[in-house]
Structures are given as structure tokens and as C-alpha cells.
Design a protein around this motif. Sequence first.
Motif, short mmCIF file in Angstrom:
data_model
loop_
_atom_site.label_atom_id
_atom_site.label_comp_id
_atom_site.label_asym_id
_atom_site.label_seq_id
_atom_site.Cartn_x
_atom_site.Cartn_y
_atom_site.Cartn_z
N SER A 26 0.83 -1.21 0.00
CA SER A 26 0.00 0.00 0.00
C SER A 26 0.86 1.26 0.00
O SER A 26 0.46 2.30 -0.52
N TYR A 27 2.07 1.17 0.56
CA TYR A 27 2.99 2.31 0.53
C TYR A 27 3.54 2.52 -0.88
O TYR A 27 3.73 3.66 -1.34
N ALA A 28 3.79 1.40 -1.60
CA ALA A 28 4.41 1.50 -2.92
C ALA A 28 3.44 1.88 -4.03
O ALA A 28 3.85 2.46 -5.04
N VAL A 29 2.16 1.55 -3.86
CA VAL A 29 1.18 1.79 -4.94
C VAL A 29 1.15 3.25 -5.39
O VAL A 29 1.25 3.52 -6.61
N PRO A 30 1.01 4.23 -4.49
CA PRO A 30 0.97 5.63 -4.96
C PRO A 30 2.26 6.05 -5.66
O PRO A 30 2.22 6.84 -6.62
N ILE A 31 3.40 5.53 -5.19
CA ILE A 31 4.68 5.90 -5.79
C ILE A 31 4.77 5.36 -7.22
O ILE A 31 5.15 6.06 -8.16
N VAL A 32 4.39 4.11 -7.39
CA VAL A 32 4.42 3.49 -8.73
C VAL A 32 3.43 4.17 -9.67
O VAL A 32 3.76 4.46 -10.83
N CYS A 33 2.25 4.45 -9.16
CA CYS A 33 1.24 5.11 -9.99
C CYS A 33 1.69 6.51 -10.41
O CYS A 33 1.50 6.93 -11.56
N SER A 34 2.27 7.23 -9.45
CA SER A 34 2.74 8.58 -9.76
C SER A 34 3.84 8.55 -10.82
O SER A 34 3.89 9.40 -11.72
N ALA A 35 4.74 7.56 -10.73
CA ALA A 35 5.83 7.44 -11.70
C ALA A 35 5.31 7.13 -13.10
O ALA A 35 5.97 7.43 -14.10
N ASN A 36 4.12 6.52 -13.16
CA ASN A 36 3.54 6.18 -14.46
C ASN A 36 2.44 7.16 -14.88
O ASN A 36 1.68 6.87 -15.80
N GLY A 37 2.36 8.28 -14.18
CA GLY A 37 1.40 9.32 -14.55
C GLY A 37 -0.04 8.98 -14.22
O GLY A 37 -0.97 9.53 -14.82
N ILE A 38 -0.26 8.09 -13.30
CA ILE A 38 -1.62 7.72 -12.90
C ILE A 38 -1.94 8.41 -11.57
O ILE A 38 -1.20 8.28 -10.60
N ALA A 39 -3.04 9.14 -11.57
CA ALA A 39 -3.44 9.87 -10.37
C ALA A 39 -4.25 8.96 -9.45
O ALA A 39 -5.26 8.38 -9.86
N VAL A 40 -3.80 8.81 -8.23
CA VAL A 40 -4.55 8.03 -7.22
C VAL A 40 -4.57 8.83 -5.92
O VAL A 40 -3.73 9.71 -5.68
N GLY A 41 -5.55 8.54 -5.10
CA GLY A 41 -5.63 9.21 -3.79
C GLY A 41 -4.63 8.60 -2.83
O GLY A 41 -4.80 7.48 -2.36
N GLY A 42 -3.58 9.32 -2.54
CA GLY A 42 -2.51 8.79 -1.69
C GLY A 42 -2.89 8.66 -0.24
O GLY A 42 -2.33 7.83 0.49
N ALA A 43 -3.86 9.45 0.23
CA ALA A 43 -4.22 9.46 1.66
C ALA A 43 -4.73 8.09 2.11
O ALA A 43 -4.39 7.61 3.19
N LEU A 44 -5.57 7.47 1.28
CA LEU A 44 -6.12 6.16 1.65
C LEU A 44 -5.03 5.11 1.78
O LEU A 44 -5.01 4.32 2.72
N PHE A 45 -4.07 5.10 0.84
CA PHE A 45 -2.98 4.13 0.89
C PHE A 45 -2.07 4.38 2.09
O PHE A 45 -1.56 3.44 2.71
N GLN A 46 -1.88 5.66 2.43
CA GLN A 46 -1.08 5.97 3.61
C GLN A 46 -1.76 5.46 4.88
O GLN A 46 -1.11 4.94 5.78
N LEU A 47 -3.09 5.62 4.92
CA LEU A 47 -3.84 5.15 6.08
C LEU A 47 -3.72 3.63 6.22
O LEU A 47 -3.50 3.11 7.31
N VAL A 48 -3.84 2.92 5.10
CA VAL A 48 -3.72 1.47 5.11
C VAL A 48 -2.32 1.05 5.55
O VAL A 48 -2.14 0.11 6.34
N THR A 49 -1.30 1.77 5.07
CA THR A 49 0.08 1.47 5.44
C THR A 49 0.30 1.61 6.94
O THR A 49 0.85 0.72 7.60
N VAL A 50 -0.15 2.73 7.48
CA VAL A 50 0.02 2.98 8.92
C VAL A 50 -0.73 1.94 9.74
O VAL A 50 -0.19 1.38 10.72
N ALA A 51 -1.97 1.64 9.35
CA ALA A 51 -2.78 0.67 10.09
C ALA A 51 -2.13 -0.71 10.07
O ALA A 51 -2.08 -1.41 11.09
N ALA A 52 -1.61 -1.11 8.91
CA ALA A 52 -0.98 -2.44 8.80
C ALA A 52 0.28 -2.53 9.64
O ALA A 52 0.51 -3.54 10.33
N VAL A 53 1.10 -1.50 9.60
CA VAL A 53 2.35 -1.51 10.37
C VAL A 53 2.07 -1.48 11.87
O VAL A 53 2.69 -2.22 12.65
N VAL A 54 1.13 -0.64 12.29
CA VAL A 54 0.77 -0.57 13.71
C VAL A 54 0.24 -1.91 14.19
O VAL A 54 0.60 -2.38 15.27
N ALA A 55 -0.63 -2.54 13.40
CA ALA A 55 -1.18 -3.84 13.77
C ALA A 55 -0.08 -4.89 13.86
O ALA A 55 -0.07 -5.72 14.79
#
Length: 203
Positions: A26-55
Motif C-alpha cells: 500500500s505504501y508502494a502503490v501511490p509511488i508506482v502510480c505517480s511514476a507512471n502518470g496515474i493519479a490516485v488518492g494517496g491518503a487512503l494508501f497511507q492510512l492502510v500502510t500505517v494501520a498495517a504496520v501498527v497492527a
Amino acid sequence: MRCTPSQKNPRVTAVIAALLVSGGISYAVPIVCSANGIAVGGALFQLVTVAAVVAAVFLAVRFQMTHFVYLVRPRSDISENGMETAFAGNVSPLGVTHLPPEMLDFVVIRSQGSRAGAAECVLSIADLAAVIPVKKMRADKKTIREQYQADGYVFYDYTVTLGLDEALALVFVDGNRYAGIFIEPDEAMRTYFTSLGKTKKPG
């Protein structure tokens, strides 16, 4: 009497690893999408990343790095003379479980990682009000709480197995309230507590 419970769920490491992998993806998805010119909402992926790591960190600390030792031992305020009196007349060596409850404490020592353990729970066996075999942890915890909460109730979970269902609840009178202590004892300790004549069903 001493008991050190061990982690009985072999999948705990896999669960932690899966959470960390999910967080990494979930941390890598926004970075990969951004590198390929695909716009995605990064906030949701950041939230998933934090939740997964904390858990993952929580599970690792709670179920892999935390260790408990259960003890039934002579009370610290009983003198050696008191111990000698209790054993007087016995022709064979006796363990502490043969002593009257008034002379014994139940102690839980908690440690994390390589740190030295500390006594987190010290209760007199004489104050034991009920011994309740737990078959379904979540449901039985709720039932026991509802049974004692009118008179004041707190509980402490000193089990170590992830997803544990079968355990033993020890309900003590603790001042002006009840304290529920959840443990996963070995057969010897389970037999000792159930032999005290205070075993009840949840509810």
C-alpha cells in the motif's frame, strides 16, 4: 507451582508478515502510480500502510515478545515460623499447593523481550471467588463481566496465544471490586485451581 505459557498459534508469524507485506504494497502503490502518470488518492494508501504496520507491531509485541510466568507461592508476609507450623506433622515433603489458601499468593510476572520480568499481579488465593473455564474467549469475557460488573469489575488478560479460545478465568475479590484474571495454565495449575471447589460456569 510455576507455569510459563507458550505461544500455541503457529500462524502468528505469518499473520505479522502478511500485515507488513500489505503495508509495503500500500505504501508502494501511490509511488508506482505517480511514476507512471496515474493519479490516485494517496491518503487512503497511507492510512492502510500505517494501520498495517501498527497492527503488525502490536501483534509482535503482544504475542511474540511478551512473556508471562504464573506462580502459586507462599505469601510474602508469612514468616518462616508460619511456614514451619504449616508443615509440622507432615511425614512427606509437600509442595506449596498443599498449604491452606490463606498462606498462598497467585502472582503473574510479565516481561518483554530480554528485559527482566516484574510482578504485575499479586493476589491472595484466599480471595479467590470463582474459577471459570473459558471455552469461547470473547463471549465468555462478556458474560463474566456482566455477572460481576454491578459490584465493580476489572479484568486482565495474561494469555499469550493469538486467537485463544480455551483459557481459565480466576475471579478474585480485590478490595471493593472483583478482578478477573485470564490465564492459559498447564494441566497441573489448572487441576490445582479447579480442585479448590470454586469452579463455576460462565454466567
